[in-house]
Design an enzyme around this catalytic site. Structure first.
Site, short mmCIF file in Angstrom:
data_model
loop_
_atom_site.label_atom_id
_atom_site.label_comp_id
_atom_site.label_asym_id
_atom_site.label_seq_id
_atom_site.Cartn_x
_atom_site.Cartn_y
_atom_site.Cartn_z
N TYR A 292 1.05 -1.19 0.50
CA TYR A 292 -0.45 0.30 -0.09
C TYR A 292 1.24 1.69 0.10
O TYR A 292 0.11 2.67 -0.84
CB TYR A 292 -0.88 0.00 1.29
CG TYR A 292 -2.35 -0.81 1.06
CD1 TYR A 292 -2.47 -2.37 1.10
CD2 TYR A 292 -3.20 0.74 1.42
CE1 TYR A 292 -3.59 -2.94 0.83
CE2 TYR A 292 -4.29 -0.47 1.34
CZ TYR A 292 -4.44 -2.06 1.41
OH TYR A 292 -6.18 -2.96 0.65
N LYS B 241 3.40 -15.13 3.27
CA LYS B 241 3.36 -16.31 1.63
C LYS B 241 4.93 -16.43 1.50
O LYS B 241 5.26 -16.22 0.53
CB LYS B 241 2.49 -15.28 0.41
CG LYS B 241 3.03 -15.82 -0.88
CD LYS B 241 2.01 -16.96 -0.76
CE LYS B 241 1.78 -17.52 -1.96
NZ LYS B 241 0.86 -19.05 -2.83
N ASP C 110 -2.62 -18.26 0.80
CA ASP C 110 -3.74 -18.92 0.71
C ASP C 110 -4.35 -19.84 1.17
O ASP C 110 -5.74 -20.39 0.90
CB ASP C 110 -3.25 -20.00 -0.41
CG ASP C 110 -1.65 -20.48 -0.34
OD1 ASP C 110 -1.52 -20.10 0.54
OD2 ASP C 110 -1.24 -20.87 -1.83
N ASP D 104 -6.53 -7.20 4.49
CA ASP D 104 -7.81 -6.16 3.70
C ASP D 104 -8.23 -7.38 3.08
O ASP D 104 -9.64 -7.69 3.45
CB ASP D 104 -6.88 -5.22 2.90
CG ASP D 104 -8.18 -4.51 2.07
OD1 ASP D 104 -8.69 -3.95 2.74
OD2 ASP D 104 -7.79 -4.44 0.83
N ASP E 122 -12.41 -8.97 4.82
CA ASP E 122 -13.56 -9.19 4.32
C ASP E 122 -14.09 -10.45 3.78
O ASP E 122 -14.96 -10.74 3.76
CB ASP E 122 -13.33 -8.53 2.40
CG ASP E 122 -13.27 -7.00 2.04
OD1 ASP E 122 -13.59 -6.33 3.38
OD2 ASP E 122 -13.72 -6.97 1.49
C1 IPM Z 1 -9.98 -0.97 4.25
C2 IPM Z 1 -10.74 -0.53 2.69
C3 IPM Z 1 -9.27 0.26 2.61
C4 IPM Z 1 -7.99 -0.45 2.09
C5 IPM Z 1 -9.49 1.24 1.10
C6 IPM Z 1 -10.74 2.12 1.08
C7 IPM Z 1 -8.20 2.08 0.95
O1 IPM Z 1 -10.67 -1.90 1.89
O2 IPM Z 1 -9.78 -0.25 5.31
O3 IPM Z 1 -10.12 -2.23 3.94
O4 IPM Z 1 -7.14 -1.07 1.30
O5 IPM Z 1 -7.86 -0.22 3.79
MN MN Z 2 -10.58 -3.86 2.85
#
Ligand code: IPM
Ligand code: MN
Length: 356
Positions: free
Chosen positions: A141, A186, A219, A243, A247
Site C-alpha cells: 500500500y 506467503k 492461501d 484487507d 472481507d
Molecule cells: C479498508 C478499505 C481500504 C483499504 C481502502 C478504501 C483503501 O478497503 O479499510 O479495508 O484497502 O485499506
Molecule cells: Mn478493505
C-alpha cells in the site's frame, strides 16, 4: 471524561453510518459521566470536491488536535477514473500514515442471532471469536509505484521494526485472550514474508514463549477461515493480506456491514472505522447497516479511553436490537423484513437508555 472526537464522514454511506455512531456516543454521554465534543472535517472524495486534496490541511490539523478519530468510508465512481490525478483512497492512506496507526484490529465474533445471515452452515459458526491484527502503514500500500502505458509496478517493502511492533501488538492481545497467534504470510514466494516469518519466530522464542504460534500461508489461511474458523484466536498479517482476509471473515458474521475496526499507534490515539467501503450502490437511500460504525465507537471507548463497561454496553445493545428483530437489509432474517439505518440506530439507543 471529556474528549474531542474528529468525525470524518467521507463518502457514500459514510455520513449515514457515522451519524448513527455519534448518536450512540451522545446516548453514552446522556447517561452522565462523559462528554464528547464532535468536530467534523472532510476526507476522500468529499474533500477532493471541496479543496482538490483527499486529506486537506484543515483535516490534518483537526486529527492532530483530537483525542480520537471516527471515519465513515471513502471512495466512489465519481472519483475513480483510471487517470484521476488524486483518488479518495489516497486520503485514507495519508490519514493512516499521519496518525502512524500501524495496527488495525478487526474483531470477528459470531453471534447466533446472525447465523442465518451467513452463507456458512451454523455448525461452522459456533464459538468463532477472532481478532485479526492487520499491519496498516506498510507493505504494498505504501511502496514505490509507477505506471507507463503498458507496464505498472507496485513495490512491497517491510522493515524489521515495522514487523516487530505489529507482531508484538498481536502477541500482547493474545495474552489477554486464548494465548494463540496465527501469523499469515506467503513465505514460499515472497521475501517480505520470509523476513516476517523469521522475525515472528524469533519474537515468539524470546519474548512470547508462553504463547502458541501457528504459521499459515495466506492461501491456506483463506481456506481455513471457512473450514475451521473457531480454531483461530489472534491472526496477525501484513497490510494487503489482512484487507482481503477480513472481507472474507466478515461473512462469518453475516455481513461486511457488521465489522468494526480500531487502528492504533503506540499512544492509543486511534482511528476507528467500519471495515466496509462507501457502498455507492446504496448511498443516500438510508438503508446502510450502521452496526459496523456503531461497534467502532465501542472500540473507541475501549482502546482510546479504557471505558470497557461503556464499550460492552454498546456491544450488548447492538445484539439486543438485532435479537429484537431490528435488521438492515444486508442481515435481514429469512422473512426478509428490514429496517432502515436510522431505525436500527434508534433501536440500539433505546436499549442503551433503558438498560443502564
Ligand atoms: C479498508 C478499505 C481500504 C483499504 C481502502 C478504501 C483503501 O478497503 O479499510 O479495508 O484497502 O485499506
Ligand atoms: Mn478493505
Amino acid at each position: 471524561m471529556e474528549a474531542l472526537i474528529a468525525v470524518l464522514p467521507g463518502d457514500g454511506i459514510g455520513p449515514e453510518v457515522t451519524r448513527e455512531a455519534t448518536r450512540v456516543l451522545d446516548a453514552i454521554a446522556a447517561r452522565g459521566a462523559h462528554r464528547f465534543e464532535f468536530k467534523t472535517a472532510r476526507v476522500g472524495g468529499a474533500a477532493i470536491d471541496a479543496s482538490g486534496s483527499a486529506f486537506p490541511d484543515d483535516t490534518r490539523a483537526l486529527v492532530a488536535e483530537a483525542d480520537a478519530v471516527l471515519l465513515g468510508a471513502v471512495g466512489g465512481p465519481k472519483w475513480s477514473a483510471p487517470d484521476a490525478p488524486v483518488r479518495p483512497e489516497q486520503g485514507l492512506l495519508d490519514l493512516r500514515a499521519a496518525m502512524n496507526v500501524y495496527a488495525n484490529l478487526r474483531p470477528v465474533k459470531t453471534r447466533p442471532v446472525l447465523y442465518p445471515a451467513s452463507p456458512l452452515r451454523p455448525e461452522y459458526l459456533e464459538n468463532v471469536d477472532i481478532m485479526v491484527v492487520r499491519e496498516l502503514t506498510g507493505g504494498i500500500y505504501f511502496g514505490d509505484r509507477s505506471r507507463t502505458e503498458d507496464a505498472a509496478m507496485d513495490v512491497c517493502t517491510y522493515t524489521r521494526p515495522e514487523i516487530e511492533r505489529v507482531v508484538r501488538m498481536a502477541a500482547n492481545l493474545a495474552r489477554d485472550r486464548r494465548g494463540k497467534v496465527t501469523s499469515v504470510d506467503k513465505a514460499n514466494v515472497l521475501d517480505t514474508s520470509r523476513l516476517w516469518r523469521s522475525i515472528t519466530d524469533e519474537l515468539f522464542a524470546s519474548e512470547f514463549d508462553d504463547l502458541e504460534l501457528e504459521t499459515l500461508l495466506v492461501d491456506a489461511a483463506a481456506m481455513h477461515l471457512l473450514t475451521r474458523p473457531a480454531d483461530f484466536d489472534v491472526i496477525v498479517t501484513e497490510n494487503m493480506f489482512g484487507d482481503i482476509l477480513t472481507d472474507e471473515a466478515s461473512m462469518l458474521c453475516g455481513s461486511l456491514g457488521m465489522l468494526p475496526s480500531a487502528s492504533l499507534n503506540e499512544h492509543r490515539k486511534g482511528l476507528y472505522e467500519p471495515i466496509h467501503g462507501s457502498a455507492p450502490d446504496i448511498a443516500g437511500r438510508g438503508i446502510a447497516n450502521p452496526c459496523g460504525a456503531i461497534l467502532s465507537v465501542a472500540l473507541l471507548l475501549r482502546y482510546t479511553f479504557g471505558l470497557n463497561d461503556e464499550a460492552e454496553a454498546i456491544e450488548t445493545a447492538v445484539y439486543a436490537a438485532l435479537e429484537a428483530g431490528y435488521r438492515t437489509a444486508d442481515v435481514a432474517g429469512p422473512d426478509g423484513k428490514a429496517c432502515n439505518t436510522v431505525a436500527m440506530g434508534d433501536a440500539i439507543i433505546a436499549v442503551l437508555m433503558n438498560h443502564g
